[in-house]
Enzyme design. Structure first.
Site, PDB file in Angstrom:
ATOM      1  N   SER A 144       0.820  -1.213   0.000  1.00 15.90           N
ATOM      2  CA  SER A 144       0.000   0.000   0.000  1.00 15.90           C
ATOM      3  C   SER A 144       0.854   1.265   0.000  1.00 15.90           C
ATOM      4  CB  SER A 144      -0.890   0.016   1.244  1.00 15.90           C
ATOM      5  OG  SER A 144      -1.701  -1.110   1.261  1.00 15.90           O
ATOM      6  N   GLU A 145       0.274   2.292  -0.597  1.00 18.54           N
ATOM      7  CA  GLU A 145       0.917   3.603  -0.613  1.00 18.54           C
ATOM      8  C   GLU A 145      -0.123   4.646  -0.258  1.00 18.54           C
ATOM      9  OE1 GLU A 145       3.054   4.317  -4.218  1.00 18.54           O
ATOM     10  OE2 GLU A 145       4.169   2.425  -4.066  1.00 18.54           O
ATOM     11  N   THR A 179       2.262  -3.702   8.075  1.00 18.64           N
ATOM     12  CA  THR A 179       2.136  -4.345   9.379  1.00 18.64           C
ATOM     13  C   THR A 179       3.457  -4.956   9.825  1.00 18.64           C
ATOM     14  OG1 THR A 179      -0.126  -4.893   8.832  1.00 18.64           O
ATOM     15  CG2 THR A 179       0.856  -6.121  10.640  1.00 18.64           C
ATOM     16  N   ARG A 208       1.124  -3.386 -16.267  1.00 18.00           N
ATOM     17  CA  ARG A 208       2.236  -3.948 -17.025  1.00 18.00           C
ATOM     18  C   ARG A 208       3.578  -3.266 -16.760  1.00 18.00           C
ATOM     19  NH1 ARG A 208      -0.369  -3.849 -22.581  1.00 18.00           N
ATOM     20  NH2 ARG A 208      -2.439  -3.642 -21.674  1.00 18.00           N
ATOM     21  N   GLU A 234      -2.587 -13.564   0.848  1.00 16.27           N
ATOM     22  CA  GLU A 234      -3.095 -12.621   1.845  1.00 16.27           C
ATOM     23  C   GLU A 234      -4.572 -12.883   2.145  1.00 16.27           C
ATOM     24  OE1 GLU A 234      -3.130  -8.341   0.872  1.00 16.27           O
ATOM     25  OE2 GLU A 234      -2.490  -8.061   2.939  1.00 16.27           O
ATOM     26  N   ARG A 235      -5.357 -13.058   1.085  1.00 16.19           N
ATOM     27  CA  ARG A 235      -6.779 -13.340   1.301  1.00 16.19           C
ATOM     28  C   ARG A 235      -6.949 -14.626   2.085  1.00 16.19           C
ATOM     29  NH1 ARG A 235      -7.242 -11.371  -3.882  1.00 16.19           N
ATOM     30  NH2 ARG A 235      -6.929 -13.421  -4.776  1.00 16.19           N
TER      31      ARG A 235
HETATM   32  C1  LIG Z   1      -4.932  -4.027   9.938  1.00 18.92           C
HETATM   33  C2  LIG Z   1      -4.357  -3.661   8.611  1.00 18.92           C
HETATM   34  C3  LIG Z   1      -3.153  -4.217   8.202  1.00 18.92           C
HETATM   35  C4  LIG Z   1      -2.575  -3.865   6.971  1.00 18.92           C
HETATM   36  N1  LIG Z   1      -1.372  -4.393   6.634  1.00 18.92           N
HETATM   37  C5  LIG Z   1      -0.764  -4.016   5.463  1.00 18.92           C
HETATM   38  C6  LIG Z   1       0.546  -4.475   5.111  1.00 18.92           C
HETATM   39  O1  LIG Z   1       1.156  -5.227   5.870  1.00 18.92           O
HETATM   40  N2  LIG Z   1       1.098  -4.069   3.961  1.00 18.92           N
HETATM   41  C7  LIG Z   1       0.450  -3.247   3.102  1.00 18.92           C
HETATM   42  O2  LIG Z   1       0.990  -2.920   2.062  1.00 18.92           O
HETATM   43  N3  LIG Z   1      -0.797  -2.766   3.405  1.00 18.92           N
HETATM   44  C8  LIG Z   1      -1.413  -3.130   4.570  1.00 18.92           C
HETATM   45  N4  LIG Z   1      -2.650  -2.614   4.893  1.00 18.92           N
HETATM   46  C9  LIG Z   1      -3.298  -1.699   3.999  1.00 18.92           C
HETATM   47  C10 LIG Z   1      -4.541  -2.261   3.314  1.00 18.92           C
HETATM   48  O3  LIG Z   1      -4.193  -3.221   2.360  1.00 18.92           O
HETATM   49  C11 LIG Z   1      -5.302  -1.096   2.719  1.00 18.92           C
HETATM   50  O4  LIG Z   1      -5.730  -0.282   3.770  1.00 18.92           O
HETATM   51  C12 LIG Z   1      -6.494  -1.542   1.900  1.00 18.92           C
HETATM   52  O5  LIG Z   1      -6.113  -2.257   0.774  1.00 18.92           O
HETATM   53  C13 LIG Z   1      -7.332  -0.327   1.475  1.00 18.92           C
HETATM   54  O6  LIG Z   1      -6.543   0.623   0.832  1.00 18.92           O
HETATM   55  P1  LIG Z   1      -6.577   2.154   1.305  1.00 18.92           P
HETATM   56  O7  LIG Z   1      -6.385   2.145   2.759  1.00 18.92           O
HETATM   57  O8  LIG Z   1      -5.653   2.930   0.493  1.00 18.92           O
HETATM   58  O9  LIG Z   1      -8.052   2.622   1.012  1.00 18.92           O
HETATM   59  P2  LIG Z   1      -8.665   3.038  -0.445  1.00 18.92           P
HETATM   60  O10 LIG Z   1      -8.175   2.113  -1.478  1.00 18.92           O
HETATM   61  O11 LIG Z   1      -8.411   4.476  -0.639  1.00 18.92           O
HETATM   62  O12 LIG Z   1     -10.163   2.780  -0.196  1.00 18.92           O
HETATM   63  C14 LIG Z   1     -11.015   3.662   0.564  1.00 18.92           C
HETATM   64  C15 LIG Z   1     -12.421   3.064   0.604  1.00 18.92           C
HETATM   65  O13 LIG Z   1     -12.949   2.996  -0.718  1.00 18.92           O
HETATM   66  C16 LIG Z   1     -13.330   1.675  -1.056  1.00 18.92           C
HETATM   67  N5  LIG Z   1     -12.988   1.423  -2.464  1.00 18.92           N
HETATM   68  C17 LIG Z   1     -11.835   1.701  -3.095  1.00 18.92           C
HETATM   69  N6  LIG Z   1     -11.879   1.317  -4.376  1.00 18.92           N
HETATM   70  C18 LIG Z   1     -13.100   0.772  -4.575  1.00 18.92           C
HETATM   71  C19 LIG Z   1     -13.750   0.197  -5.706  1.00 18.92           C
HETATM   72  N7  LIG Z   1     -13.144   0.049  -6.886  1.00 18.92           N
HETATM   73  N8  LIG Z   1     -14.994  -0.289  -5.536  1.00 18.92           N
HETATM   74  C20 LIG Z   1     -15.602  -0.158  -4.335  1.00 18.92           C
HETATM   75  N9  LIG Z   1     -15.052   0.382  -3.255  1.00 18.92           N
HETATM   76  C21 LIG Z   1     -13.804   0.847  -3.365  1.00 18.92           C
HETATM   77  C22 LIG Z   1     -12.513   0.806  -0.128  1.00 18.92           C
HETATM   78  O14 LIG Z   1     -13.142  -0.440   0.097  1.00 18.92           O
HETATM   79  C23 LIG Z   1     -12.455   1.637   1.136  1.00 18.92           C
HETATM   80  O15 LIG Z   1     -13.604   1.438   1.901  1.00 18.92           O
HETATM   81  C24 LIG Z   1      -3.243  -2.961   6.121  1.00 18.92           C
HETATM   82  C25 LIG Z   1      -4.456  -2.412   6.542  1.00 18.92           C
HETATM   83  C26 LIG Z   1      -5.003  -2.726   7.766  1.00 18.92           C
HETATM   84  C27 LIG Z   1      -6.298  -2.105   8.187  1.00 18.92           C
END
Ligand SMILES: Cc1cc2nc3c(=O)[nH]c(=O)nc-3n(C[C@H](O)[C@H](O)[C@H](O)COP(=O)(O)OP(=O)(O)OC[C@H]3O[C@@H](n4cnc5c(N)ncnc54)[C@H](O)[C@@H]3O)c2cc1C
Lengths: 427, 377
Positions: free
Chosen positions: A147-148, A179, A201, A262-263
């Site tokens: 994530s970024e 994490t 890509r 991960e899932r």
């Molecule tokens: C406990 C925890 C542990 C984590 N550990 C890690 C880790 O170890 N490494 C790592 O890289 N990341 C980690 N993450 C990050 C996590 O993968 C992201 O928080 C998650 O993928 C959501 O991305 P975002 O936070 O940028 O939210 P966004 O992508 O900005 O999303 C914001 C909201 O919009 C919704 N949304 C976004 N796009 C869509 C779409 N196309 N359709 C419908 N809804 C949408 C999302 O569901 C969310 O509710 C962790 C997060 C948590 C909470």
């Protein structure tokens, strides 16, 4: 996409092999070994709290080394990388036998179940000998840099860049929400290597050291006061080109593999997770314990709610079992793991709600410095949405189930087939 | 939809599905409803020839199943019944058989002849467990069985008795001087009267059955008095697990045609299946159905294997599927728009069946409380 198409699927056949030690023999051997080698859980010690104590990392590394020396580490990983080459049934038996012992639980997710799983399928032989073996033997801890700040759901839209320079890559950018990164040694880091290609890509997966002078790592405080999250700023971080997993610009394939694990891990169905959290105390207080603690255990309405939550927890396990079987037999696509992931958000969240309701007015205050069930109920509730964000959000799971399991039309994507540098971004 | 069926069982499922589809497609079920419901007698005897009433009967009494897992096979039939809202006394007949077999194993009076009759499909049996205004509480009847020499005299009213109008024999729970016992009472015994009630199910009949000083011999007892609770527990597990399989068949079928509808139905120039708001609801439904499949399978296996935790797993399945099935069907109705609430559309047939299964033999709420008991709260 059927499971038969994914790398590593052939290992399922290996599990079926009748040359393996029987699960029952293994169980007996494990029981004896555990009692001689692993420390018993100490009733006076608080385990599995929301806050991970720094000493746990030291302890858990040592525990993993013990497992490794005893031939019980990485039960489902192949022997050539330090695992035991056994089946998920052996792992399940080991976990059952280990419940009353201290186990290196902190190493399960993401190090073993996610990063190591991906490396097993996608890593080069040398990478596997180094990092996979390192993780299994307790020498190393791995974490994920995916994530970024610009977005986690749209992972392929990431902005961290890596530039090839002779035998090295030079990395610049920022990762977040990683994490346990502060306690890890290496991370699987997804970066952009081609800005002219459409987003999927131009990505590459590179193994990077976590602690490096070119990386500024910062812990991020969470709403419950814990600091499991980290963020990292890379300024000309140099890593050997040999750390590239798979091929350059094919990082999305590698990343998807990691997301699969991960899932599976976040859904509770990983074969690489060993041991389970102690069932008493800390953040794992059961609904029954909370009901008793507030004296509502004889109240019929509360009993009905507790019975329902117990049913849901059972169903959650039954679902994991079923989907695991379905994916292994090829009946279900790999994306079926999204159902597991979704249920594993909804059901635990329901549990937090139920606990809060049962704990009632006792959930919001507690004696200073006190602990126990009721305090953890309120604090846990603050982190409720973590369950439907970490490991991919519930909304993304729903996209996946509808598009990859039910084969409904894909969402409109404004960035499809557009060179990445031309894709519009938020502020 | 067990993912681990044997080849025998897959074949059995296919033949059952084909038979039901040929004999009683949904249009025929609608025709039966028009004529007042119930089930065609020859349909049930044909089903019995396929083994539908033999799967819980031990081999020495002429029963058995090819797979060796009779209850799992029976659940396959129940699931197929759910998929086509089939009529027929599958649940009551097999529940009575389960009770009789249990009674025989315990060493109660011999009921071989009744079992044979039920197995052939000629005789219909049903469990008279509910009483007017009473909730699910089978071990606490107000119907009485009074000892009179070598006989018992049974007096009381039972209601919500499935297939009560077609039954040749009732399995009656009654209070005795010292406890509760089960008796087989022939429908033609003096003092038995049957009155049909309106049923929510599209075709299944339920009746109120009155027993006014009905005399039966002591041999009419099933099992022994001291074993009544165990026999009732077995019957409860059998009927509830079958309800779960049936509800499951119903939701899987409804979901299938609703997904298809979402692809076919257009709104604003695009299929319903392309709207994220609806896709997400379908994903939820798909996930909960997967949960229903998982928990039904585990309950069925537990009953089949007489597992130690079968009581809990059956209640888990009933609480879960009872709760989710009707929510899923209602959501499918919503996806169909106005069409979904018409008589014309099949949704309500399934909703009727699932709701009936949900409410009887313990509501989800009853089973949730039972789980609390079983986990020792
Ligand atoms: C406990 C925890 C542990 C984590 N550990 C890690 C880790 O170890 N490494 C790592 O890289 N990341 C980690 N993450 C990050 C996590 O993968 C992201 O928080 C998650 O993928 C959501 O991305 P975002 O936070 O940028 O939210 P966004 O992508 O900005 O999303 C914001 C909201 O919009 C919704 N949304 C976004 N796009 C869509 C779409 N196309 N359709 C419908 N809804 C949408 C999302 O569901 C969310 O509710 C962790 C997060 C948590 C909470």
């Amino acid at each position: 996409m059927l499971v038969t198409n994914i790398p590593g699927h052939d290992r399922v056949g290996e599990f079926m092999s009748d040359q393996l030690e029987s699960v029952e023999d293994f169980r007996i051997r494990a029981r004896a070994w555990l009692s001689e080698n692993m420390p018993k859980l100490d009733p006076a010690k608080e385990y599995n709290t929301n806050r991970v104590a720094d000493r746990e990392w030291v302890e858990h590394r040592a525990l993993q080394k013990k497992l490794f020396a005893g031939g019980f580490a990485g039960i489902c990983f192949p022997k050539e990388y330090g695992g035991q080459g056994l089946s998920p049934a052996h792992q399940a038996a080991f976990t059952e036998e280990s419940v009353s012992y201290e186990m290196p639980l902190r190493l399960n997710v993401p190090s073993l179940s996610i990063c190591s799983g991906m490396l097993l399928d996608m890593g080069s032989e040398e990478q596997k000998q180094t990092y996979l073996r390192g993780a299994i033997s307790g020498e190393m801890i791995l974490c994920q840099f995916l994530s970024e700040p610009s977005g986690g759901s749209d992972l392929a839209g990431l902005l961290t860049r890596a530039q090839r320079d002779g035998d090295t890559y030079i990395i610049n950018g920022q990762k977040c929400w990683s994490t346990f990164a502060y306690a890890a040694d290496f991370a699987t880091c997804l970066v952009r290597t081609d800005w002219d290609a459409p987003k999927h890509r131009g990505l590459s997966m590179i193994i990077v050291p976590v602690h490096d002078d070119a990386t500024h790592l910062q812990r991020v405080r969470m709403v419950d006061g814990s600091e499991e999250f980290c963020e990292e700023f890379f300024t000309d971080l140099v890593v050997p080109a040999g750390n590239l997993v798979g091929t350059e610009n094919d990082g999305w394939t590698v990343g998807q593999r990691q997301l699969f694990y991960e899932r599976q891990a976040v859904g509770g169905g990983s074969p690489y997770v060993s041991g389970q959290p102690p069932t008493r105390g800390g953040s794992s207080a059961t609904v029954e314990e909370v009901a008793r603690a507030v004296g509502k255990d004889k109240d019929p309405a509360t009993r009905e709610i507790v019975g329902w939550q117990s049913a849901l927890d059972t169903v959650n396990h039954q679902l994991i079992k079923r989907i695991t079987v379905g994916m292994a037999s090829g009946e279900y696509p790999a994306m079926a793991s999204s159902m597991m992931r979704l249920a594993h958000a909804e059901i635990p969240q329901h549990k937090m709600d139920v606990m809060l309701d049962i704990a009632g007015d006792e959930a919001v205050t507690s004696v200073v410095g006190g602990d126990g069930y009721l305090r953890s109920v309120g604090v846990q509730f603050l982190m409720r949405q973590g369950a439907s964000l970490g490991g991919g959000s519930s909304e993304m799971s729903r996209n996946m189930i509808s598009e990859r399991v039910l084969m409904m039309p894909r969402e409109m994507a404004a960035d499809r087939d557009v060179p990445f540098r031309e894709v519009r971004r938020g502020r | 939809m067990d993912l681990e069926l044997s080849e025998d069982q897959k074949l059995f499922r296919n033949t059952t599905a084909k038979f039901l589809d040929n004999e009683l497609p949904v249009e025929k079920v609608r025709a039966i409803n028009k004529e007042g419901g119930g089930f065609p007698a020859e349909f049930w005897t044909q089903g019995a020839e396929l083994g539908w009433a033999a799967l819980l009967v031990p081999e020495e009494l002429g029963g058995g199943s090819i797979s060796g897992n009779g209850f799992q096979d029976l659940a396959i039939v129940a699931e197929e019944f759910g998929r086509l809202v089939s009529p027929g006394p599958l649940l009551p007949v097999n529940t009575v058989i389960a009770g009789l077999v249990e009674g025989a194993a315990i060493g109660g009076p011999d009921h071989t002849e009744t079992i044979e009759g039920l197995m052939s499909g000629e005789l219909i049996g049903t469990w008279a467990a509910y009483e007017p205004k009473g909730h699910w509480d089978p071990l606490n009847p107000s119907t009485t069985a009074t000892k009179n020499g070598d006989n018992y005299v049974i007096t009381g009213v039972k209601d919500r008795v499935e297939a009560g109008d077609a039954a040749g024999v009732f399995l009656v729970t009654a209070k005795t001087a010292s406890g509760v016992a089960l008796f087989l009472v022939p429908a033609d015994a003096a003092g038995v009267s049957v009155e049909l009630v309106d049923s929510l199910d599209f075709v299944r009949h339920h009746a109120t059955v009155t027993f006014s000083d009905v005399t039966v011999s002591a041999d009419a007892m099933v099992g022994t008095e001291s074993a009544t609770a165990d026999i009732v527990e077995r019957m409860l597990q059998v009927v509830v697990a079958l309800q779960c399989a049936e509800m499951n068949g119903a939701i899987n079928r409804v979901f299938e045609f609703t997904v298809q509808w979402a692809f076919d139905r257009y709104s604003f120039g695009r299929p319903l299946a392309s709207y994220q708001a609806l896709k997400h609801r379908f994903s939820d439904m798909r996930t909960w159905i997967e949960c229903c499949n998982a928990t039904a399978d585990e309950a069925v296996k537990a009953v089949n294997n007489r597992a130690e935790n079968s009581a809990r797993l059956v209640s888990v399945a009933k609480a879960y599927i009872g709760t989710k099935s009707v929510q899923i069907i209602q959501d499918c109705v919503q996806m169909h728009g106005g069409l979904g609430v018409t008589w014309e559309h099949d949704c309500h047939l399934y909703l009727r069946r699932a709701t009936t299964d949900r409410q009887l033999f313990g509501t989800p709420a009853d089973h949730k409380r039972r789980i609390a008991d079983l986990i020792g709260l």
